[in-house]
Design a protein around this motif. Structure first.
Motif, PDB file in Angstrom:
ATOM      1  N   ILE A  67     -29.558  29.545 -47.831  1.00 49.66           N
ATOM      2  CA  ILE A  67     -30.278  28.343 -48.246  1.00 49.66           C
ATOM      3  C   ILE A  67     -29.351  27.446 -49.058  1.00 49.66           C
ATOM      4  O   ILE A  67     -28.842  27.857 -50.100  1.00 49.66           O
ATOM      5  N   GLU A  68     -29.109  26.255 -48.556  1.00 49.31           N
ATOM      6  CA  GLU A  68     -28.290  25.260 -49.241  1.00 49.31           C
ATOM      7  C   GLU A  68     -29.228  24.255 -49.899  1.00 49.31           C
ATOM      8  O   GLU A  68     -30.088  23.657 -49.233  1.00 49.31           O
ATOM      9  N   CYS A  69     -29.105  24.071 -51.209  1.00 48.10           N
ATOM     10  CA  CYS A  69     -30.041  23.243 -51.966  1.00 48.10           C
ATOM     11  C   CYS A  69     -29.424  21.912 -52.394  1.00 48.10           C
ATOM     12  O   CYS A  69     -28.245  21.846 -52.742  1.00 48.10           O
ATOM     13  N   LYS A  70     -30.263  20.895 -52.395  1.00 46.55           N
ATOM     14  CA  LYS A  70     -29.887  19.583 -52.903  1.00 46.55           C
ATOM     15  C   LYS A  70     -30.971  19.113 -53.867  1.00 46.55           C
ATOM     16  O   LYS A  70     -32.052  19.694 -53.943  1.00 46.55           O
ATOM     17  N   SER A  71     -30.690  18.061 -54.606  1.00 46.66           N
ATOM     18  CA  SER A  71     -31.667  17.549 -55.563  1.00 46.66           C
ATOM     19  C   SER A  71     -32.833  16.883 -54.842  1.00 46.66           C
ATOM     20  O   SER A  71     -32.658  16.225 -53.813  1.00 46.66           O
ATOM     21  N   ALA A  72     -34.026  17.059 -55.399  1.00 46.03           N
ATOM     22  CA  ALA A  72     -35.220  16.434 -54.829  1.00 46.03           C
ATOM     23  C   ALA A  72     -35.142  14.920 -54.904  1.00 46.03           C
ATOM     24  O   ALA A  72     -35.866  14.217 -54.190  1.00 46.03           O
ATOM     25  N   SER A  73     -34.269  14.404 -55.766  1.00 38.93           N
ATOM     26  CA  SER A  73     -34.116  12.958 -55.892  1.00 38.93           C
ATOM     27  C   SER A  73     -33.268  12.369 -54.769  1.00 38.93           C
ATOM     28  O   SER A  73     -33.130  11.153 -54.657  1.00 38.93           O
ATOM     29  N   ASN A  74     -32.693  13.241 -53.935  1.00 39.97           N
ATOM     30  CA  ASN A  74     -31.865  12.792 -52.820  1.00 39.97           C
ATOM     31  C   ASN A  74     -32.498  13.137 -51.482  1.00 39.97           C
ATOM     32  O   ASN A  74     -33.099  14.195 -51.324  1.00 39.97           O
ATOM     33  N   GLU A  75     -32.341  12.236 -50.520  1.00 39.39           N
ATOM     34  CA  GLU A  75     -32.780  12.528 -49.162  1.00 39.39           C
ATOM     35  C   GLU A  75     -31.758  13.428 -48.487  1.00 39.39           C
ATOM     36  O   GLU A  75     -30.565  13.361 -48.785  1.00 39.39           O
ATOM     37  N   VAL A 102     -38.524  19.616 -51.244  1.00 40.86           N
ATOM     38  CA  VAL A 102     -39.671  18.967 -50.622  1.00 40.86           C
ATOM     39  C   VAL A 102     -39.574  19.093 -49.105  1.00 40.86           C
ATOM     40  O   VAL A 102     -40.516  19.503 -48.434  1.00 40.86           O
ATOM     41  N   GLU A 103     -38.406  18.757 -48.593  1.00 40.01           N
ATOM     42  CA  GLU A 103     -38.159  18.880 -47.151  1.00 40.01           C
ATOM     43  C   GLU A 103     -37.291  20.101 -46.891  1.00 40.01           C
ATOM     44  O   GLU A 103     -36.333  20.376 -47.624  1.00 40.01           O
ATOM     45  N   TYR A 104     -37.652  20.835 -45.845  1.00 40.55           N
ATOM     46  CA  TYR A 104     -36.910  22.041 -45.460  1.00 40.55           C
ATOM     47  C   TYR A 104     -36.496  21.909 -44.001  1.00 40.55           C
ATOM     48  O   TYR A 104     -37.344  21.782 -43.118  1.00 40.55           O
ATOM     49  N   ILE A 124     -39.710  20.764 -42.000  1.00 39.68           N
ATOM     50  CA  ILE A 124     -40.970  20.834 -42.735  1.00 39.68           C
ATOM     51  C   ILE A 124     -40.926  19.918 -43.951  1.00 39.68           C
ATOM     52  O   ILE A 124     -39.991  19.953 -44.741  1.00 39.68           O
ATOM     53  N   ASP A 125     -41.958  19.098 -44.117  1.00 45.46           N
ATOM     54  CA  ASP A 125     -42.111  18.258 -45.297  1.00 45.46           C
ATOM     55  C   ASP A 125     -43.338  18.756 -46.050  1.00 45.46           C
ATOM     56  O   ASP A 125     -44.473  18.607 -45.580  1.00 45.46           O
ATOM     57  N   LEU A 126     -43.134  19.363 -47.214  1.00 46.07           N
ATOM     58  CA  LEU A 126     -44.241  19.951 -47.961  1.00 46.07           C
ATOM     59  C   LEU A 126     -45.239  18.911 -48.451  1.00 46.07           C
ATOM     60  O   LEU A 126     -46.373  19.250 -48.797  1.00 46.07           O
ATOM     61  N   MET A 127     -44.838  17.649 -48.469  1.00 44.90           N
ATOM     62  CA  MET A 127     -45.746  16.578 -48.880  1.00 44.90           C
ATOM     63  C   MET A 127     -46.632  16.116 -47.724  1.00 44.90           C
ATOM     64  O   MET A 127     -47.603  15.387 -47.947  1.00 44.90           O
ATOM     65  N   ASN A 128     -46.283  16.531 -46.523  1.00 44.75           N
ATOM     66  CA  ASN A 128     -47.053  16.122 -45.337  1.00 44.75           C
ATOM     67  C   ASN A 128     -47.223  17.305 -44.394  1.00 44.75           C
ATOM     68  O   ASN A 128     -46.876  17.230 -43.211  1.00 44.75           O
ATOM     69  N   LEU A 129     -47.741  18.393 -44.905  1.00 45.53           N
ATOM     70  CA  LEU A 129     -47.892  19.605 -44.109  1.00 45.53           C
ATOM     71  C   LEU A 129     -49.006  19.457 -43.073  1.00 45.53           C
ATOM     72  O   LEU A 129     -50.075  18.914 -43.358  1.00 45.53           O
ATOM     73  N   THR A 130     -48.736  19.960 -41.877  1.00 49.57           N
ATOM     74  CA  THR A 130     -49.748  20.027 -40.832  1.00 49.57           C
ATOM     75  C   THR A 130     -50.110  21.496 -40.594  1.00 49.57           C
ATOM     76  O   THR A 130     -49.423  22.400 -41.079  1.00 49.57           O
ATOM     77  N   LYS A 131     -51.169  21.720 -39.848  1.00 50.73           N
ATOM     78  CA  LYS A 131     -51.551  23.093 -39.516  1.00 50.73           C
ATOM     79  C   LYS A 131     -50.440  23.784 -38.727  1.00 50.73           C
ATOM     80  O   LYS A 131     -50.199  24.981 -38.896  1.00 50.73           O
TER      81      LYS A 131
END
Length: 216
Positions: A67-75, A102-104, A124-131
């Motif tokens: 898992i490579e992580c970046k800041s949530a303030s960056n796209e 937020v986005e994975y 996956i965007d955790l702010m716009n999750l679908t079923k």
């Protein structure tokens, strides 16, 4: 909640603490156990020394997910992928995740087993999750995770998602090639610029009608 946390996040480390580790715990992983979730995992191979992965999910002492992580303030951008791409080139890892909390974006080796696929097979965007998103995430929970099954489905899932995105784009604003492909099947005359413009509007209306009819 994520929106409440975002206004206080301005660094990668804060994103890890506030968003990413809670997500891993939600997926069933013990982030306090370095035998299961290892932070700053060393991925040295051959002449490549000092390669650190933000997180590695381990099974029986072996990494299964990087898992490579970046800041949530960056796209997340294509520039962010390079480091994850390098991990694939120097290890036998088959699943990599690029996230800002937020986005994975989920990657695998795809068609070429020697390198990471440039396109994610799952986004996956955790702010716009679908079923559908939730159903796919279920496969990555600790109790459900099967590496071979995930890898075998990844290629099919990637192209299915890309086809959907392409079709949605065509439905909203048909491209010239799409208009020609449809127009040639229903129109016997020459597809002049005026005719193509006319068919572009007709195709958009027809697609919306089809969707509404199927929903009804």
């Amino acid at each position: 909640t994520i929106p409440n946390k975002l206004e206080h996040i301005d660094s990668e480390e804060t994103s890890k603490i506030a968003l990413i580790t809670p997500f891993l715990r939600l997926m069933g992983y013990d982030t306090t156990n370095p035998a299961e979730v290892k932070a700053e995992y060393t991925a040295d191979v051959g002449t490549k020394q000092g390669e650190k992965v933000d997180f590695a999910i381990l099974q029986d002492g072996e990494p299964t997910i990087f898992i490579e992580c970046k800041s949530a303030s960056n796209e997340l951008t294509t520039d962010n992928i390079s480091q994850l791409y390098r991990y694939f080139s120097i290890t036998d890892i088959q699943i990599g995740i690029l996230t800002n909390g937020v986005e994975y974006k989920f990657f695998t080796t795809g068609e070429d087993n020697n390198r990471m696929d440039e396109k994610p097979f799952l986004d996956i965007d955790l702010m716009n999750l679908t079923k559908k998103d939730i159903k796919e995430l279920e496969k990555f929970k600790k109790t459900n995770f099967d590496l071979d099954e995930v890898v075998s489905r990844a290629d099919n899932l990637k192209y299915r998602n890309l086809i959907k995105k392409t079709l949605i784009s065509e439905f909203e604003k048909p491209t010239d090639d799409f208009i020609k492909a449809i127009g040639r099947q229903v129109y016997d005359g020459k597809l002049t610029p005026g005719i193509k413009e006319k068919f572009g509007n007709i195709i958009s209306i027809a697609i919306n009608e089809i969707i509404n009819e199927r929903v009804n």
